[in-house]
Design an enzyme around this catalytic site. Structure first.
Site, PDB file in Angstrom:
ATOM      1  N   GLY A 297       0.640  -1.450  -0.100  1.00 44.19           N
ATOM      2  CA  GLY A 297      -0.145  -0.030   0.515  1.00 44.19           C
ATOM      3  C   GLY A 297       0.824   1.328  -0.149  1.00 44.19           C
ATOM      4  O   GLY A 297       0.536   2.259  -0.329  1.00 44.19           O
ATOM      5  N   ASP A 298       2.211   1.600   0.594  1.00 41.63           N
ATOM      6  CA  ASP A 298       2.894   2.791   0.806  1.00 41.63           C
ATOM      7  C   ASP A 298       3.682   2.201  -0.759  1.00 41.63           C
ATOM      8  O   ASP A 298       3.769   3.885  -0.902  1.00 41.63           O
ATOM      9  CB  ASP A 298       3.756   1.779   1.545  1.00 41.63           C
ATOM     10  CG  ASP A 298       3.435   1.612   3.107  1.00 41.63           C
ATOM     11  OD1 ASP A 298       2.166   2.400   3.951  1.00 41.63           O
ATOM     12  OD2 ASP A 298       3.983   0.869   3.981  1.00 41.63           O
TER      13      ASP A 298
END
Length: 300
Positions: free
Chosen positions: A250-251
């Site tokens: 997600g990052d």
């Protein structure tokens, strides 16, 4: 310039062993060390893509020095505040028949240190990006995201918030450039379970009505949906591949999205690069590398 903030970074010590027996001496088969924290992950992927950025946050002790030195060696600029007490936490990740995580607590962050961080953020100006990602350590005020965004509301900078629950809800009034819940987190914000793409589009739209300029909803193997400030709803699938690692995907998506947007100003391009970066991390042992991202961009 792009800035990231990591309030509670960590040295992630990953150990692999066939099985673990409590109360006995266990020997690892292999070991890895990563510098963790959502903001640091974003900084790392941005750097891998060739995007200059500065990592902010708090470090302490020998583990903090190791993170700072390691990031600098990888070409990532840092401007951490060094705390006087404790050590930056060590998270032990045990990969065995069952996965077990033992996460350290981290040092106490003083009011003076928080003020120091707020002072450093005064340099942000129109067109800059600030990524606020992750939970808040217990020793920090739970409205720290709001304090930061209040300070910067007239700066013309763009703020990205990757957080959950009230931490996210409470900053929508400051009109963040981007928020990135996954589909489960989006449902939790409204006290429902989201099961369909239509529901994702509906509730991402509600977040925009509440103040977010752009809402990027990640869906793991089902791709992502962007509800953009220009009214577009853009969907993107994911390339096929073997998932080796979900940590930091997600990052990585956030990093790719921001870099893609800065390159073209086009939300579809931004979502494509974000998806490629998230998938590159998922298909790798560590965080996305440029070569893997470029490979996946060709098939998206």
């Amino acid at each position: 310039m792009i800035y990231t903030v990591t309030f509670n970074p960590a040295v992630d010590y990953v150990i692999h062993l066939e099985d673990i027996e409590l109360g006995a001496v266990n020997r690892t088969e292999s070991e890895e060390i990563f510098f963790g924290g959502k903001g640091i992950n974003v900084s790392t992927v941005l750097s891998n893509l060739g995007a200059e950025n500065i990592a902010l946050g708090f470090i302490s002790g020998f583990t903090g020095k190791a993170i700072e030195s390691g990031l600098n060696k990888n070409g990532i600029k840092t401007d951490f505040i060094e705390l006087e007490n404790g050590i930056t936490r060590i998270n032990v990740k045990i990969k065995s028949k069952e996965e077990t995580d033992i996460n350290g607590q981290g040092p106490v962050i003083s009011h003076e240190a928080i003020s120091g961080l707020l002072d450093k953020l005064k340099v942000l100006q129109r067109g800059d990006f600030l990524i606020l990602a992750g939970s808040i350590p217990a020793t920090m005020p739970d409205d720290i995201y709001e304090k930061i965004m209040e300070r910067l509301k007239d700066s013309g900078s763009n703020i990205v918030v990757d957080a959950t629950g009230d931490l996210l809800k409470n900053v929508l009034k400051y009109h963040p450039f981007l928020v990135k819940p996954n589909n489960h987190e989006l449902g939790e914000l409204f006290g429902i379970e989201i099961n369909t793409e239509e529901e994702i589009i509906e509730y991402a739209g509600k977040l925009r009505q509440m103040g977010a300029r752009n809402v990027l909803v990640s869906r793991a193997g089902d791709g992502a949906v962007l509800s953009a400030e220009n009214g577009e709803v853009i969907k993107m699938g994911v390339p096929s591949g073997k998932v080796l690692n979900s940590v930091g995907a997600g990052d990585s998506m956030v990093a790719g999205f921001i870099f893609g947007y800065l390159q073209s100003g086009d939300y579809r391009d931004a979502l494509k690069l974000g998806t490629a970066c998230g998938s590159a991390t998922a298909f790798s042992a560590g965080l996305a590398e440029k070569e893997k991202v470029e490979e996946l961009m060709k098939i998206l």
